[in-house]
Each structure stands twice: as structure tokens, then as C-alpha cells.
Design a protein around this motif. Structure first.
Motif, PDB file in Angstrom:
ATOM      1  N   GLY A  96       0.816  -1.197   0.000  1.00 50.22           N
ATOM      2  CA  GLY A  96       0.000   0.000   0.000  1.00 50.22           C
ATOM      3  C   GLY A  96       0.854   1.254   0.000  1.00 50.22           C
ATOM      4  N   TYR A  97       0.537   2.163  -0.902  1.00 49.58           N
ATOM      5  CA  TYR A  97       1.213   3.462  -0.997  1.00 49.58           C
ATOM      6  C   TYR A  97       0.141   4.530  -1.092  1.00 49.58           C
ATOM      7  N   THR A  98       0.371   5.651  -0.427  1.00 52.46           N
ATOM      8  CA  THR A  98      -0.540   6.782  -0.552  1.00 52.46           C
ATOM      9  C   THR A  98       0.228   8.072  -0.325  1.00 52.46           C
ATOM     10  N   LEU A  99      -0.198   9.124  -1.003  1.00 55.57           N
ATOM     11  CA  LEU A  99       0.417  10.431  -0.785  1.00 55.57           C
ATOM     12  C   LEU A  99       0.103  10.916   0.615  1.00 55.57           C
ATOM     13  N   GLY A 100       1.052  11.609   1.216  1.00 57.34           N
ATOM     14  CA  GLY A 100       0.850  12.156   2.546  1.00 57.34           C
ATOM     15  C   GLY A 100       1.405  11.255   3.623  1.00 57.34           C
ATOM     16  N   ARG A 101       1.007  11.559   4.854  1.00 56.41           N
ATOM     17  CA  ARG A 101       1.541  10.841   6.018  1.00 56.41           C
ATOM     18  C   ARG A 101       0.460  10.047   6.724  1.00 56.41           C
ATOM     19  N   ASP A 102      -0.377   9.385   5.994  1.00 61.39           N
ATOM     20  CA  ASP A 102      -1.488   8.618   6.562  1.00 61.39           C
ATOM     21  C   ASP A 102      -1.085   7.157   6.701  1.00 61.39           C
ATOM     22  N   HIS A 103      -0.504   6.815   7.853  1.00 60.43           N
ATOM     23  CA  HIS A 103      -0.046   5.446   8.093  1.00 60.43           C
ATOM     24  C   HIS A 103      -1.190   4.451   8.059  1.00 60.43           C
ATOM     25  N   GLU A 104      -2.312   4.825   8.651  1.00 57.58           N
ATOM     26  CA  GLU A 104      -3.457   3.915   8.698  1.00 57.58           C
ATOM     27  C   GLU A 104      -3.955   3.585   7.286  1.00 57.58           C
ATOM     28  N   LYS A 105      -4.030   4.592   6.440  1.00 60.10           N
ATOM     29  CA  LYS A 105      -4.508   4.365   5.074  1.00 60.10           C
ATOM     30  C   LYS A 105      -3.547   3.471   4.305  1.00 60.10           C
ATOM     31  N   ALA A 106      -2.243   3.676   4.457  1.00 60.25           N
ATOM     32  CA  ALA A 106      -1.266   2.821   3.772  1.00 60.25           C
ATOM     33  C   ALA A 106      -1.428   1.370   4.215  1.00 60.25           C
ATOM     34  N   GLY A 107      -1.641   1.154   5.507  1.00 64.34           N
ATOM     35  CA  GLY A 107      -1.843  -0.197   6.016  1.00 64.34           C
ATOM     36  C   GLY A 107      -3.122  -0.826   5.491  1.00 64.34           C
ATOM     37  N   LEU A 108      -4.197  -0.041   5.445  1.00 65.18           N
ATOM     38  CA  LEU A 108      -5.471  -0.556   4.926  1.00 65.18           C
ATOM     39  C   LEU A 108      -5.377  -0.893   3.437  1.00 65.18           C
ATOM     40  N   ILE A 109      -4.682  -0.051   2.679  1.00 66.13           N
ATOM     41  CA  ILE A 109      -4.513  -0.315   1.246  1.00 66.13           C
ATOM     42  C   ILE A 109      -3.713  -1.602   1.045  1.00 66.13           C
ATOM     43  N   ALA A 110      -2.675  -1.800   1.843  1.00 67.68           N
ATOM     44  CA  ALA A 110      -1.877  -3.024   1.747  1.00 67.68           C
ATOM     45  C   ALA A 110      -2.729  -4.250   2.072  1.00 67.68           C
TER      46      ALA A 110
END
Length: 153
Positions: A86-100
Motif C-alpha cells: 500500500g502506498y498513498t500520498l501524505g503521512r497517513d499510516h493507517e490508510k497505507a496499512g489498509l490499502i496493503a
């Protein structure tokens, strides 16, 4: 796996990523509640990094470095062995984890249909509604300029 099935899986993952990166973190988490998520472990805890943004002079000319952007990334492995990134612009750790996590679930045949129906389809619909609303708001402010041609006689 055959080349056709690998290509189909890659297309499915790309389509999912295109939806997930535009969705809000809370929306992704809210839709994932409907799925019985299997055991999984973090291969790479969510972390921040930088990527170089590149541009082209005039849109199609020589490349140049435009600047850097902050991204968050994560990697997850399901107990069945699928690995999601998971990759996302910005510093949203939770979103990167959810995308992964979503990426890993998309690759699992047991969860792929549920992911499509219960997570991705509602997110696609919401994103499309937002884009239509934004287009309508933009269209309402459109100014049409026209030129009157004066006759010489």
C-alpha cells in the motif's frame, strides 16, 4: 499461473489501487468491517518516505525534477501467503496499512469477490458521486466568453 491469469490479476489490483488511493481512510475501514478479515502480519510497518516528482517541459519535452512529495507505504502478508502493498500520498499510516491489506485480500480467491462487492464497488460509487458533484459546482461558475463581430457597413 498462466500469463492471462497473471495479467487479469494485475489489472484487478491496479483497478483496486486506483479506487483505494482516492478514498478516505475512514471509508475504507468502514467497508472492511463487513468482511471477515483473516489473520495477517505486517511485513513492513507503515512508514513515511519521499518520492521525486518529475515533469516534462511543455508537457512532452525534456524531463526535469519538479520536487518531492511525502508518501506512506506498508506491506502485509495474509496467513494464506498473499502479500499486499500500500502506498498513498501524505503521512497517513493507517490508510497505507489498509490499502496493503486490501491489496492482499484482492489476490486471495476466497476474498476477491467480497472485496469487489462490499468494499470497492461502494467506494467507486462514492468517488463517482463526488466527481459529478464537483463537476456540477465547477460548471455553475463557468463563464462563456464570446466575441461579437461588428460589421463594417
Amino acid at each position: 499461473m498462466t500469463a492471462a491469469s497473471l495479467n487479469g490479476q494485475q489489472t484487478r489490483r491496479q483497478s483496486a489501487m486506483a479506487v483505494l488511493v482516492h478514498a478516505a481512510t475512514a471509508e475504507i475501514a468502514g467497508h472492511l468491517v463487513a468482511i471477515d478479515i483473516p489473520a495477517h502480519q505486517a511485513l513492513r510497518e507503515p512508514e513515511n518516505g519521499l518520492v521525486m516528482l518529475r515533469g516534462r517541459i511543455g508537457g512532452d519535452g525534456a524531463l526535469f525534477n519538479l520536487g518531492e512529495a511525502t508518501v506512506s507505504r506498508a506491506a502485509v502478508r495474509l496467513s494464506s501467503g498473499e502479500v499486499g502493498f500500500g502506498y498513498t500520498l501524505g503521512r497517513d499510516h493507517e490508510k497505507a496499512g489498509l490499502i496493503a491489506l486490501c491489496d492482499a485480500l484482492i489476490q486471495n480467491e476466497v476474498f476477491a469477490d467480497a472485496m469487489e462487492k462490499q468494499v470497492l464497488a461502494p467506494l467507486r460509487a462514492h468517488i463517482a458521486d463526488d466527481r459529478r458533484r464537483q463537476a456540477a459546482e465547477t460548471a455553475a461558475t463557468k463563464v462563456d466568453f464570446y466575441t461579437l463581430v461588428r460589421g463594417e457597413g
